[in-house]
Write a protein that holds these residues in place. Structure first.
Motif, PDB file in Angstrom:
ATOM      1  N   ARG A  42       0.849  -1.047  -0.062  1.00 56.57           N
ATOM      2  CA  ARG A  42       0.038   0.068   0.015  1.00 56.57           C
ATOM      3  C   ARG A  42       0.842   1.281   0.079  1.00 56.57           C
ATOM      4  N   ALA A  43       0.718   2.103  -0.880  1.00 60.85           N
ATOM      5  CA  ALA A  43       1.425   3.258  -1.266  1.00 60.85           C
ATOM      6  C   ALA A  43       0.573   4.500  -0.479  1.00 60.85           C
ATOM      7  N   LEU A  44       1.184   5.208   0.627  1.00 59.39           N
ATOM      8  CA  LEU A  44       0.542   6.180   1.237  1.00 59.39           C
ATOM      9  C   LEU A  44       0.668   7.380   0.646  1.00 59.39           C
ATOM     10  N   THR A  45       1.455   7.636   0.105  1.00 55.07           N
ATOM     11  CA  THR A  45       2.087   8.846  -0.835  1.00 55.07           C
ATOM     12  C   THR A  45       2.040   8.685  -2.355  1.00 55.07           C
ATOM     13  N   LEU A  46       1.837   9.972  -3.115  1.00 56.88           N
ATOM     14  CA  LEU A  46       2.046   9.890  -4.284  1.00 56.88           C
ATOM     15  C   LEU A  46       3.418   9.481  -4.754  1.00 56.88           C
ATOM     16  N   ALA A  47       4.401  10.030  -3.997  1.00 62.69           N
ATOM     17  CA  ALA A  47       5.873   9.562  -4.360  1.00 62.69           C
ATOM     18  C   ALA A  47       6.223   8.026  -4.160  1.00 62.69           C
ATOM     19  N   GLU A  48       5.431   7.320  -3.100  1.00 61.55           N
ATOM     20  CA  GLU A  48       5.389   5.939  -3.207  1.00 61.55           C
ATOM     21  C   GLU A  48       4.649   5.306  -4.238  1.00 61.55           C
ATOM     22  N   ALA A  49       3.607   5.649  -4.581  1.00 57.34           N
ATOM     23  CA  ALA A  49       2.895   5.186  -5.521  1.00 57.34           C
ATOM     24  C   ALA A  49       3.591   5.171  -6.880  1.00 57.34           C
ATOM     25  N   GLN A  50       4.412   6.367  -7.365  1.00 61.68           N
ATOM     26  CA  GLN A  50       4.941   6.561  -8.416  1.00 61.68           C
ATOM     27  C   GLN A  50       6.268   5.371  -8.542  1.00 61.68           C
ATOM     28  N   LYS A  51       7.131   5.339  -7.541  1.00 67.11           N
ATOM     29  CA  LYS A  51       8.017   4.398  -7.282  1.00 67.11           C
ATOM     30  C   LYS A  51       7.617   3.061  -7.399  1.00 67.11           C
ATOM     31  N   ALA A  53       4.619   2.133  -9.039  1.00 69.16           N
ATOM     32  CA  ALA A  53       4.073   1.588 -10.456  1.00 69.16           C
ATOM     33  C   ALA A  53       5.272   1.795 -11.487  1.00 69.16           C
ATOM     34  N   ALA A  54       6.314   2.663 -11.052  1.00 68.47           N
ATOM     35  CA  ALA A  54       7.399   2.588 -12.258  1.00 68.47           C
ATOM     36  C   ALA A  54       8.227   1.190 -12.168  1.00 68.47           C
ATOM     37  N   ALA A  55       8.324   0.620 -11.142  1.00 68.57           N
ATOM     38  CA  ALA A  55       9.102  -0.634 -10.767  1.00 68.57           C
ATOM     39  C   ALA A  55       8.264  -1.979 -11.366  1.00 68.57           C
ATOM     40  N   PHE A  56       6.975  -1.948 -11.417  1.00 72.36           N
ATOM     41  CA  PHE A  56       6.147  -2.751 -11.783  1.00 72.36           C
ATOM     42  C   PHE A  56       5.047  -2.379 -12.617  1.00 72.36           C
ATOM     43  N   PRO A  57       5.735  -1.842 -14.117  1.00 71.32           N
ATOM     44  CA  PRO A  57       4.651  -1.485 -14.971  1.00 71.32           C
ATOM     45  C   PRO A  57       3.565  -2.249 -15.521  1.00 71.32           C
ATOM     46  N   ASP A  58       3.414  -3.610 -15.252  1.00 66.05           N
ATOM     47  CA  ASP A  58       2.434  -4.640 -15.565  1.00 66.05           C
ATOM     48  C   ASP A  58       1.637  -4.834 -14.474  1.00 66.05           C
ATOM     49  N   ALA A  59       1.991  -4.537 -13.319  1.00 71.97           N
ATOM     50  CA  ALA A  59       1.259  -4.870 -12.082  1.00 71.97           C
ATOM     51  C   ALA A  59      -0.079  -4.126 -11.841  1.00 71.97           C
ATOM     52  N   VAL A  60      -0.950  -4.558 -11.385  1.00 71.97           N
ATOM     53  CA  VAL A  60      -2.046  -3.803 -11.018  1.00 71.97           C
ATOM     54  C   VAL A  60      -2.218  -2.849 -10.022  1.00 71.97           C
ATOM     55  N   VAL A  61      -2.349  -1.495 -10.165  1.00 71.63           N
ATOM     56  CA  VAL A  61      -2.591  -0.627  -9.304  1.00 71.63           C
ATOM     57  C   VAL A  61      -3.827  -0.051  -9.181  1.00 71.63           C
ATOM     58  N   SER A  62      -4.562  -0.022  -7.739  1.00 78.35           N
ATOM     59  CA  SER A  62      -5.870   0.428  -7.630  1.00 78.35           C
ATOM     60  C   SER A  62      -5.950   1.024  -6.181  1.00 78.35           C
ATOM     61  N   PRO A  63      -6.943   2.022  -6.294  1.00 73.41           N
ATOM     62  CA  PRO A  63      -7.029   2.828  -5.035  1.00 73.41           C
ATOM     63  C   PRO A  63      -7.881   1.584  -3.968  1.00 73.41           C
ATOM     64  N   ASP A  64      -7.746   1.871  -2.566  1.00 71.98           N
ATOM     65  CA  ASP A  64      -8.458   1.059  -1.726  1.00 71.98           C
ATOM     66  C   ASP A  64      -9.785   1.256  -1.758  1.00 71.98           C
ATOM     67  N   ASP A  73      -6.267   1.549 -15.390  1.00 71.63           N
ATOM     68  CA  ASP A  73      -5.287   2.246 -16.269  1.00 71.63           C
ATOM     69  C   ASP A  73      -5.340   3.608 -16.140  1.00 71.63           C
ATOM     70  N   GLU A  74      -6.440   4.075 -15.851  1.00 70.09           N
ATOM     71  CA  GLU A  74      -6.538   5.602 -15.487  1.00 70.09           C
ATOM     72  C   GLU A  74      -5.707   5.782 -14.287  1.00 70.09           C
ATOM     73  N   VAL A  75      -5.878   5.086 -13.297  1.00 65.40           N
ATOM     74  CA  VAL A  75      -4.906   5.287 -12.016  1.00 65.40           C
ATOM     75  C   VAL A  75      -3.713   5.107 -12.479  1.00 65.40           C
ATOM     76  N   ARG A  76      -3.208   4.425 -13.149  1.00 75.74           N
ATOM     77  CA  ARG A  76      -1.907   4.107 -13.235  1.00 75.74           C
ATOM     78  C   ARG A  76      -1.129   5.445 -14.219  1.00 75.74           C
ATOM     79  N   ARG A  77      -2.034   5.959 -15.229  1.00 77.94           N
ATOM     80  CA  ARG A  77      -1.627   7.289 -15.934  1.00 77.94           C
ATOM     81  C   ARG A  77      -1.592   8.285 -15.056  1.00 77.94           C
ATOM     82  N   MET A  78      -2.531   8.515 -14.021  1.00 80.01           N
ATOM     83  CA  MET A  78      -2.604   9.632 -13.173  1.00 80.01           C
ATOM     84  C   MET A  78      -1.173   9.309 -12.279  1.00 80.01           C
ATOM     85  N   ILE A  79      -0.826   8.312 -11.825  1.00 79.92           N
ATOM     86  CA  ILE A  79       0.324   8.126 -11.050  1.00 79.92           C
ATOM     87  C   ILE A  79       1.659   8.585 -11.687  1.00 79.92           C
TER      88      ILE A  79
END
Length: 194
Positions: A42-51, A53-64, A73-79
């Motif tokens: 769980r990323a608590l900050t935008l910087a954590e989320a960016q790090k 998402a960049a390390a795992f470009p094919d992983a799922v990222v989602s808000p809780d 996909d939109e969440v990933r683009r926003m991050i």
């Protein structure tokens, strides 16, 4: 219904020490064909989320919040773009599933932030322990590191990480034996697993 239990065998502020303990435990395991690792953080900050998402470009990222209107996909683009609207989506969870053992661990450990997470290894068997009358067992065999947490489900926040041996309910003697084989010991009560 879950039938596994989990025995905590190490708590450490050093994630690499936790991983070394897991590697020793997995050295006792009998891998199956699709021996795998899964991770979630769980990323608590935008910087954590960016790090992450960049390390795992094919992983799922989602808000809780599962009711958010944004697609994954939109969440990933926003991050990725640093969109300020991302702040409203936090915390954001990264899910990396069903990867070959050894393929994600170091990268995953390098992007963990201050939020809770988990990494687990499965699709293997625990060895027989003849002196305890225990046969090979693959049902409910997992090893887990609860990151920044003291419990299996990551509900008790911490600044350290906890290693759990998962095992079939009623098979605590096996988990204790496994821990002893690699120089570990139980550090708390058995918890419900998955």
């Amino acid at each position: 219904m879950s039938t596994s239990n989990a025995l905590p065998v190490l708590r450490t502020p050093d994630l690499r020490d936790a991983h070394h303990a897991v590697q020793r435990l997995l050295g006792l395991a009998i891998p199956m064909e699709k021996f795998q690792v899964n991770a979630e953080a769980r990323a608590l900050t935008l910087a954590e989320a960016q790090k992450m998402a960049a390390a795992f470009p094919d992983a799922v990222v989602s808000p809780d919040d599962p009711y958010r209107p944004e697609s994954r996909d939109e969440v990933r683009r926003m991050i990725s773009s640093g969109d300020p609207r991302t702040e409203a989506l936090l915390p954001i969870t990264l899910h990396v599933e069903s990867r070959p053992v050894g393929s994600i661990e170091e990268t995953f450990f390098g992007v963990i932030g201050s939020g809770p997470g988990s990494i687990d290894w499965d699709l293997f068997s625990w060895p027989a322990v003849p002196e305890l009358g225990l046969e090979i067992r693959n049902k409910d065999a997992y090893v887990q590191i609860a990151i920044n947490s003291q419990d299996v489900y990551r509900e008790i926040p911490a600044t350290d990480h906890t290693v759990f041996i998962h095992f079939r309910q009623g098979d605590v003697a096996r988990a204790e034996w496994l821990a002893q084989q690699v120089g570990l010991q139980p550090i708390g009560p058995v918890e419900w697993g998955w």
